[in-house]
Design an enzyme around this catalytic site. Sequence first.
Site, PDB file in Angstrom:
ATOM      1  CG  ASP A  54      -0.202  -0.028   2.545  1.00  0.00           C
ATOM      2  OD1 ASP A  54       1.023  -0.260   2.548  1.00  0.00           O
ATOM      3  OD2 ASP A  54      -0.850   0.207   3.585  1.00  0.00           O
TER       4      ASP A  54
ATOM      5  CE  LYS B 144       0.658   1.736  12.853  1.00  0.00           C
ATOM      6  NZ  LYS B 144       1.305   0.587  12.281  1.00  0.00           N
TER       7      LYS B 144
ATOM      8  CG  ASP C  64       0.274   3.801   4.537  1.00  0.00           C
ATOM      9  OD1 ASP C  64      -0.939   3.801   4.232  1.00  0.00           O
ATOM     10  OD2 ASP C  64       0.769   2.925   5.259  1.00  0.00           O
TER      11      ASP C  64
HETATM   12  N1  GDD Z   1      -0.037 -11.370   4.933  1.00  0.00           N
HETATM   13  C1  GDD Z   1      -0.398 -10.416   5.796  1.00  0.00           C
HETATM   14  N2  GDD Z   1      -0.975 -10.784   6.974  1.00  0.00           N
HETATM   15  N3  GDD Z   1      -0.200  -9.114   5.478  1.00  0.00           N
HETATM   16  C2  GDD Z   1      -0.595  -8.176   6.369  1.00  0.00           C
HETATM   17  C3  GDD Z   1      -1.193  -8.489   7.605  1.00  0.00           C
HETATM   18  C4  GDD Z   1      -1.403  -9.884   7.917  1.00  0.00           C
HETATM   19  O1  GDD Z   1      -1.938 -10.256   8.965  1.00  0.00           O
HETATM   20  N4  GDD Z   1      -1.457  -7.324   8.267  1.00  0.00           N
HETATM   21  C5  GDD Z   1      -1.054  -6.330   7.448  1.00  0.00           C
HETATM   22  N5  GDD Z   1      -0.543  -6.835   6.298  1.00  0.00           N
HETATM   23  C6  GDD Z   1       0.014  -6.083   5.151  1.00  0.00           C
HETATM   24  C7  GDD Z   1      -0.889  -4.951   4.688  1.00  0.00           C
HETATM   25  O2  GDD Z   1      -1.742  -5.379   3.645  1.00  0.00           O
HETATM   26  C8  GDD Z   1       0.116  -3.900   4.207  1.00  0.00           C
HETATM   27  O3  GDD Z   1       0.523  -4.086   2.872  1.00  0.00           O
HETATM   28  C9  GDD Z   1       1.342  -4.167   5.078  1.00  0.00           C
HETATM   29  O4  GDD Z   1       1.205  -5.502   5.591  1.00  0.00           O
HETATM   30  C10 GDD Z   1       1.451  -3.171   6.246  1.00  0.00           C
HETATM   31  O5  GDD Z   1       0.240  -3.219   6.971  1.00  0.00           O
HETATM   32  P1  GDD Z   1      -0.577  -1.903   7.305  1.00  0.00           P
HETATM   33  O6  GDD Z   1      -1.773  -2.315   8.071  1.00  0.00           O
HETATM   34  O7  GDD Z   1      -0.762  -1.068   6.090  1.00  0.00           O
HETATM   35  O8  GDD Z   1       0.445  -1.246   8.316  1.00  0.00           O
HETATM   36  P2  GDD Z   1       0.719   0.272   8.621  1.00  0.00           P
HETATM   37  O9  GDD Z   1       0.587   1.104   7.427  1.00  0.00           O
HETATM   38  O10 GDD Z   1      -0.076   0.650   9.823  1.00  0.00           O
HETATM   39  O11 GDD Z   1       2.286   0.222   9.082  1.00  0.00           O
HETATM   40  C11 GDD Z   1       3.262  -0.416   8.277  1.00  0.00           C
HETATM   41  O12 GDD Z   1       3.596   0.375   7.145  1.00  0.00           O
HETATM   42  C12 GDD Z   1       4.167   1.664   7.458  1.00  0.00           C
HETATM   43  C13 GDD Z   1       4.499   2.348   6.145  1.00  0.00           C
HETATM   44  O13 GDD Z   1       3.375   2.507   5.382  1.00  0.00           O
HETATM   45  C14 GDD Z   1       4.508  -0.666   9.132  1.00  0.00           C
HETATM   46  O14 GDD Z   1       5.402  -1.444   8.361  1.00  0.00           O
HETATM   47  C15 GDD Z   1       5.173   0.648   9.539  1.00  0.00           C
HETATM   48  O15 GDD Z   1       6.402   0.403  10.216  1.00  0.00           O
HETATM   49  C16 GDD Z   1       5.446   1.506   8.311  1.00  0.00           C
HETATM   50  O16 GDD Z   1       5.960   2.774   8.701  1.00  0.00           O
HETATM   51 MG    MG Z   2      -0.148   0.835   5.496  1.00  0.00          MG
END
Ligand code: GDD
Ligand code: MG
Length: 324
Positions: free
Chosen positions: A104, A155, A213
């Site tokens: 994403d 976070k 993001d």
């Molecule tokens: N296979 C799988 N299983 N993928 C997952 C799962 C799961 O249970 N949970 C989340 N994901 C995938 C999401 O689809 C996304 O592509 C990615 O892992 C990160 O999950 P998000 O839910 O979008 O996390 P975020 O945006 O709050 O935080 C993450 O991304 C940030 C940057 O955009 C973290 O990696 C942060 O450290 C980072 O800064």
């Molecule tokens: Mg994300």
Amino acid sequence: MKALVLIGGFGTRLRPLTHTVPKQLIPIAGKPVLYHVLDLLPPGVEEVALATGYKAEMIDAYVRAHPPKCPVRTVPEAEPLGTGGGMKNAGGAMSDPFYLLNSDVIAAVDLAAVLAHHSERGGIGTMCLAEVADTRPYGVAALGPDDRITAFVEKPEPEQAPSHWINAGLAVWSRAALDAIPPGRAVSFEREVVPNLLPQGLYGFRLARYWEDAGTPERLLNAQRMLFDDGRGGRGTIPRGALGTGPVAAAPGTTAEGASFGKYVTLGAGVLVEPGAHVENSIVMDGARVQKDAFVSSSILGPRTRVHPGHRVVGQTLGEAAEI
Ligand code: GDD
Ligand code: MG
């Protein structure tokens, strides 16, 4: 070189749309978010494992129907395993090192240069870092000499954030990172694993251009603007018989005669925008209908939605088949 793409999240911040459409399949600047992420992979990547969970079948069907440039394989998980669990589940056949991408994130980055950096400096991984004003939704890095990451906090409260440089969700990791993930349960890679890997050498690669993001409606639309401004939204011409500026990325089979368009619009297949209606800074998904004299701005209209004649839709996200 192989790549692992995490694609199992629920997309909660894009509900109600994500009740039926996974976030990664929402089209921005003419194609699904996931395909913009895959575009970042350098030529020659042998295989991409998509670690899927939520709506895994839809993603599998979509990539089969629209094969990306590099060969992809979906590896579904029966129950949500978190980012670390998803990596462990899908990472069996990864190369050493491998690319790890969140599905994403929209960015300008040369991943071949990130790999070169990683090979030069060694260590267990190289993480792309983006500079943001508000670090609260992200993982934040503290940086030492040579951009070695000396602390990583997922976070944190603003007063606990060690810098404004955050995990951009694009990285190169050695296979040893997969070995460090405990098996058989849900694991957050960022919270439970990354901090323990720092002694083995994790380096930052600072992104110099745009990054976003696409996890909320505002950020999804911002990501779309960035892609269009960078010329990644195709030719961006307005549909035949329509007025206005664009850029508009329209799928085949859209009808918009007598309608007008402002900047930054994606129109899905079979969309109908009726005469006198205006659309700007928005995403209008397959089969949606914007009726006469309606006004749509800064909004995401899900598949088969309908905006009634003369209505104003500003800053809204409509779930599939909603009417307003
Ligand atoms: N296979 C799988 N299983 N993928 C997952 C799962 C799961 O249970 N949970 C989340 N994901 C995938 C999401 O689809 C996304 O592509 C990615 O892992 C990160 O999950 P998000 O839910 O979008 O996390 P975020 O945006 O709050 O935080 C993450 O991304 C940030 C940057 O955009 C973290 O990696 C942060 O450290 C980072 O800064
Ligand atoms: Mg994300």
